[in-house]
Write an enzyme that holds these catalytic residues in place. Sequence first.
Site, PDB file in Angstrom:
ATOM      1  N   ASN A  41     -27.587   4.302   9.162  1.00 34.99           N
ATOM      2  CA  ASN A  41     -26.162   4.579   9.354  1.00 34.99           C
ATOM      3  C   ASN A  41     -25.542   3.503  10.252  1.00 34.99           C
ATOM      4  O   ASN A  41     -26.205   2.934  11.123  1.00 34.99           O
ATOM      5  CB  ASN A  41     -25.912   5.986   9.891  1.00 34.99           C
ATOM      6  N   GLU A  43     -22.031   2.917  12.441  1.00 34.51           N
ATOM      7  CA  GLU A  43     -20.808   3.546  12.946  1.00 34.51           C
ATOM      8  C   GLU A  43     -19.796   2.496  13.396  1.00 34.51           C
ATOM      9  O   GLU A  43     -20.142   1.329  13.613  1.00 34.51           O
ATOM     10  CB  GLU A  43     -21.172   4.510  14.080  1.00 34.51           C
ATOM     11  N   GLU A  54     -27.736   6.623   3.708  1.00 30.43           N
ATOM     12  CA  GLU A  54     -27.926   6.664   2.252  1.00 30.43           C
ATOM     13  C   GLU A  54     -27.013   5.645   1.574  1.00 30.43           C
ATOM     14  O   GLU A  54     -27.390   5.015   0.581  1.00 30.43           O
ATOM     15  CB  GLU A  54     -27.612   8.066   1.713  1.00 30.43           C
ATOM     16  N   CYS A  85     -25.342  14.307   3.562  1.00 28.44           N
ATOM     17  CA  CYS A  85     -24.003  14.901   3.590  1.00 28.44           C
ATOM     18  C   CYS A  85     -23.456  15.004   2.156  1.00 28.44           C
ATOM     19  O   CYS A  85     -24.001  14.406   1.219  1.00 28.44           O
ATOM     20  CB  CYS A  85     -23.069  14.069   4.463  1.00 28.44           C
TER      21      CYS A  85
END
Length: 130
Positions: A41, A43, A54, A85
């Site tokens: 991930n 951010e 993903e 998610c």
Amino acid sequence: MSHDLYLAARQAMQNAYAPYSKFPVGAALRTEDGRIFSGCNIEVASYPEGWCAETTALGAYIMGGGGRITEIAVVAERMARITPCGGCRQRLAEFASAETSLYLCDEVGVVETVRLGDMLPYGFKGETLR
Ligand code: THU
């Protein structure tokens, strides 16, 4: 063999850029010819602009030439048995199939194996757009 895919996801998690949530995530997927693509991930200070592990893995997969996805592994440092998610379920379903194995992992290894199709029942399909 799912453990090598798990290890690839866990390795990718080490690259996570998650200074805001402090919730590192790693994902890895395998194509039928054995290639593995992974991602973490990433951010951004403007929070909605960040994206999931993903999604990074899917970017690597596309840049690597794509192909049929057979397995996907997801792991988070601070969560046992993370599940993708909703947005990532939709993105994964774009390139993988309902039968693709999804490995939900913890810090030790695979905790549970599910079918991607079972994670996105009644998902929107793009066929009618084509
Ligand atoms: N995250 C992922 O990378 N994958 C998921 O499936 C769930 C959430 C990330 C996004 C964000 O950087 C952090 O986890 C906290 O939501």
